[in-house]
Design a protein around this motif. Structure first.
Motif, PDB file in Angstrom:
ATOM      1  N   PRO A  25       0.793  -1.139   0.076  1.00 37.77           N
ATOM      2  CA  PRO A  25       0.003   0.049  -0.101  1.00 37.77           C
ATOM      3  C   PRO A  25       0.776   1.413  -0.107  1.00 37.77           C
ATOM      4  CG  PRO A  25      -0.831  -1.530   1.604  1.00 37.77           C
ATOM      5  CD  PRO A  25       0.382  -1.774   1.085  1.00 37.77           C
ATOM      6  N   ASP A  26       2.025   1.157   0.600  1.00 32.95           N
ATOM      7  CA  ASP A  26       2.812   2.565   0.723  1.00 32.95           C
ATOM      8  C   ASP A  26       3.444   2.833  -0.741  1.00 32.95           C
ATOM      9  OD1 ASP A  26       2.349   2.821   3.642  1.00 32.95           O
ATOM     10  OD2 ASP A  26       4.255   1.441   3.977  1.00 32.95           O
ATOM     11  N   TRP A  27       3.897   1.540  -1.282  1.00 34.94           N
ATOM     12  CA  TRP A  27       4.300   1.657  -2.772  1.00 34.94           C
ATOM     13  C   TRP A  27       3.293   2.475  -3.678  1.00 34.94           C
ATOM     14  CZ3 TRP A  27       3.020  -0.544  -7.278  1.00 34.94           C
ATOM     15  CH2 TRP A  27       3.787  -0.264  -8.398  1.00 34.94           C
ATOM     16  N   LEU A  28       1.911   2.062  -3.661  1.00 36.01           N
ATOM     17  CA  LEU A  28       1.077   2.551  -4.385  1.00 36.01           C
ATOM     18  C   LEU A  28       0.740   4.037  -3.967  1.00 36.01           C
ATOM     19  CD1 LEU A  28      -1.544  -0.349  -4.265  1.00 36.01           C
ATOM     20  CD2 LEU A  28      -0.116   0.310  -6.128  1.00 36.01           C
ATOM     21  N   TRP A  29       0.978   4.492  -2.795  1.00 35.45           N
ATOM     22  CA  TRP A  29       0.554   5.786  -2.478  1.00 35.45           C
ATOM     23  C   TRP A  29       1.792   6.679  -2.800  1.00 35.45           C
ATOM     24  CZ3 TRP A  29       3.116   9.573   0.806  1.00 35.45           C
ATOM     25  CH2 TRP A  29       2.355  10.504   1.181  1.00 35.45           C
ATOM     26  N   PHE A  35       6.669  10.120  -6.161  1.00 34.89           N
ATOM     27  CA  PHE A  35       7.814   9.999  -5.298  1.00 34.89           C
ATOM     28  C   PHE A  35       8.126   8.550  -5.461  1.00 34.89           C
ATOM     29  CE2 PHE A  35       5.535  14.062  -3.988  1.00 34.89           C
ATOM     30  CZ  PHE A  35       6.706  14.886  -3.887  1.00 34.89           C
ATOM     31  N   SER A  36       8.216   7.856  -6.359  1.00 35.24           N
ATOM     32  CA  SER A  36       8.829   6.436  -6.204  1.00 35.24           C
ATOM     33  C   SER A  36      10.193   6.617  -6.122  1.00 35.24           C
ATOM     34  CB  SER A  36       8.387   5.870  -7.681  1.00 35.24           C
ATOM     35  OG  SER A  36       9.181   6.758  -8.758  1.00 35.24           O
ATOM     36  N   SER A  37      11.090   7.280  -6.503  1.00 33.95           N
ATOM     37  CA  SER A  37      12.478   7.287  -5.956  1.00 33.95           C
ATOM     38  C   SER A  37      12.619   7.701  -4.528  1.00 33.95           C
ATOM     39  CB  SER A  37      13.080   8.484  -6.760  1.00 33.95           C
ATOM     40  OG  SER A  37      12.697   9.746  -6.601  1.00 33.95           O
ATOM     41  N   VAL A  38      11.804   8.542  -3.897  1.00 29.33           N
ATOM     42  CA  VAL A  38      11.970   8.624  -2.526  1.00 29.33           C
ATOM     43  C   VAL A  38      11.506   7.152  -1.651  1.00 29.33           C
ATOM     44  CG1 VAL A  38      11.171   9.649  -0.398  1.00 29.33           C
ATOM     45  CG2 VAL A  38      11.489  10.891  -2.517  1.00 29.33           C
TER      46      VAL A  38
END
Length: 283
Positions: A25-29, A35-38
């Protein structure tokens, strides 16, 4: 041995799957916000730090149990943990089953500890990429960046090491109890008009040295904690204003320094006793 390996692999796989599912779920958010790099940096740091803690803990436990196994007496006819008799039989478990449960306890508990430590991944990044404020405190002469970036990391490492070594020491004691190298003889009895009688501990020669060495490490960690508490006095709220008061600077600092010296001396005594040559005829 094969059963232990399969049990260990299954537990590791189960714990890894649980971790990945909880992060989805965190990855989807983060992906939705761009902010996928973060998120990748956070995950790599978190998993890397957690893996380092886990490997370090497993290494400590492995070394201690290896030493404990070498110091433990070979099972004999009078051993309370002999296969089919004694305490193992009383609870309906074989020695092999107890060893498997012991391995499962190590893997699960170490994973939980590593997961708790991995939550502090931001402390690692702040420490690795710390900067300076070009301003020093008036008492200890430290740059302010030390209190923002380094001190929280040192406090975490110190408390983490204390927990890890306490856990490893506890498992080592359980191992010695399981193999009869450390035994509790008697029980607490109370006779009217007399002081209570406490049980006695009997140890195999060498076991006391091993436990004393672990105690020395714990005492050194306590000494390091006193040093960190000295810097923590700048956050004191005991005086009339926030920060180190007159009592903190002129009394508590020297008290902590005295405790550091005493702890270091006591740790040195424990290490000396652990490594000193055995006297012939003594235990």
């Amino acid at each position: 041995m094969k059963t232990k390996i399969w049990v260990g692999c299954a537990l590791i796989l189960l714990l890894l799957v649980y971790s990945l599912v909880s992060l989805y779920p965190d990855w989807l958010w983060f992906e939705n916000l761009g902010f996928s790099s973060v998120f990748r940096t956070m995950i790599l740091t978190r998993f890397g730090f957690g893996a380092a803690i886990w490997i370090f803990l497993i290494l400590i436990i492995t070394i201690n149990l290896h030493v404990a196994r070498r110091l433990s007496p070979a099972p004999g006819p009078d051993s309370p943990f002999k296969e089919g008799t004694g305490y193992a039989a009383q609870i309906g478990l074989s020695v092999k089953t107890l060893n498997i449960l012991f391995l499962a306890l190590i893997l699960i508990a170490s994973f939980v500890l590593a997961s708790k430590g991995a939550v502090k991944w931001d402390l690692v990044l702040r420490y690795l990429y710390q900067g300076t404020f070009e301003s020093r405190d008036p008492i200890f002469g430290r740059d302010m960046g030390f209190y923002v970036f380094a001190l929280p990391f040192y406090l975490f490492i110190r408390s983490g090491l204390l927990v890890l070594f306490l856990f490893a020491a506890g498992l080592t004691i359980i191992w010695y109890l399981k193999n009869g190298a450390l035994q509790i003889v008697g029980e607490i009895t109370q006779v009217e008009g007399q002081p209570p009688t406490l049980p006695k501990f009997t140890v195999v020669p060498g076991v006391g040295r091993h436990l004393g060495f672990l105690a020395g490490i714990l005492v050194l960690l306590l000494a390091w904690g006193y040093q960190l508490k000295i810097y923590g006095l700048l956050y004191s709220t005991q005086g009339p204003a926030f920060g180190a008061s007159f009592t903190d600077v002129h009394v508590k600092v020297w008290t902590y320094r005295a405790l550091i010296v005493i702890s270091a001396a006591f740790a040195g005594l424990l290490f000396y006793n652990a490594f000193r040559p055995a006297v012939s005829g003594s235990h």
